[in-house]
Design an enzyme around this catalytic site. Structure first.
Site, short mmCIF file in Angstrom:
data_model
loop_
_atom_site.label_atom_id
_atom_site.label_comp_id
_atom_site.label_asym_id
_atom_site.label_seq_id
_atom_site.Cartn_x
_atom_site.Cartn_y
_atom_site.Cartn_z
N HIS A 67 -18.98 69.29 -13.62
CA HIS A 67 -19.31 70.72 -13.51
C HIS A 67 -18.04 71.54 -13.25
CE1 HIS A 67 -21.70 74.23 -12.02
NE2 HIS A 67 -20.63 74.38 -11.26
N GLU A 68 -17.26 71.10 -12.28
CA GLU A 68 -16.03 71.83 -11.93
C GLU A 68 -14.99 71.73 -13.06
OE1 GLU A 68 -16.36 73.83 -9.63
OE2 GLU A 68 -17.96 72.95 -8.44
N HIS A 71 -15.73 74.42 -15.39
CA HIS A 71 -15.14 75.71 -15.01
C HIS A 71 -13.67 75.78 -15.46
CE1 HIS A 71 -18.41 77.52 -12.85
NE2 HIS A 71 -18.50 76.54 -11.98
#
Length: 137
Positions: A67-68, A71
């Site tokens: 998920h990060e 980003h």
């Protein structure tokens, strides 16, 4: 997004978010972030960091890292905290995009077997079953 994920996997020969992060020069740290935060991504002095809550189960650590990483790849230069505090813009869309990125990265090259439930599929590929709500995105 699919093209970006396929390019990463092809270039680095893995869909492991930890290996991809290392190859991209992103530092990963594990610390206690309390009960409300699973992870975060930030840049400081041209260095990139993914911080993961150290008490999460392994499948959640993988998902949070992916998920990060999403980003990092999708939202370059966007500071979530600035968005929330200074612009009053809800980062919900960015979070949904990072969740979809994580799901697509971690499930790349696999698909559910015929008659396999989402829960069984996620268990088989090492994803938290709680992310079932993302399969329709």
């Amino acid at each position: 997004m699919d093209k970006l994920i396929n390019k990463l996997i092809h270039k680095y020969k893995t869909n492991c978010p930890f290996e991809l992060s290392k190859a991209l020069g992103i530092h990963i740290r594990f610390i206690n972030l309390g009960t409300g935060t699973k992870g975060l991504y930030y840049r400081k002095l041209r260095r990139r960091f993914i911080v993961i809550h150290n008490e999460l189960p392994l499948e959640w650590q993988r998902f949070v890292c992916a998920h990060e990483l999403g980003h990092d790849r999708l939202h370059k230069g966007v500071n979530r905290f600035f968005l929330e505090e200074k612009s009053y813009f809800s980062p919900g869309k960015l979070e949904r995009q990072a969740n979809v990125f994580a799901l697509k990265l971690l499930s790349a090259g696999t698909s559910p077997d015929p008659d396999e439930s989402w829960h069984s599929y996620y268990l088989r590929i090492g994803l938290p079953h709680e992310v079932h709500f993302l399969q329709d995105d």
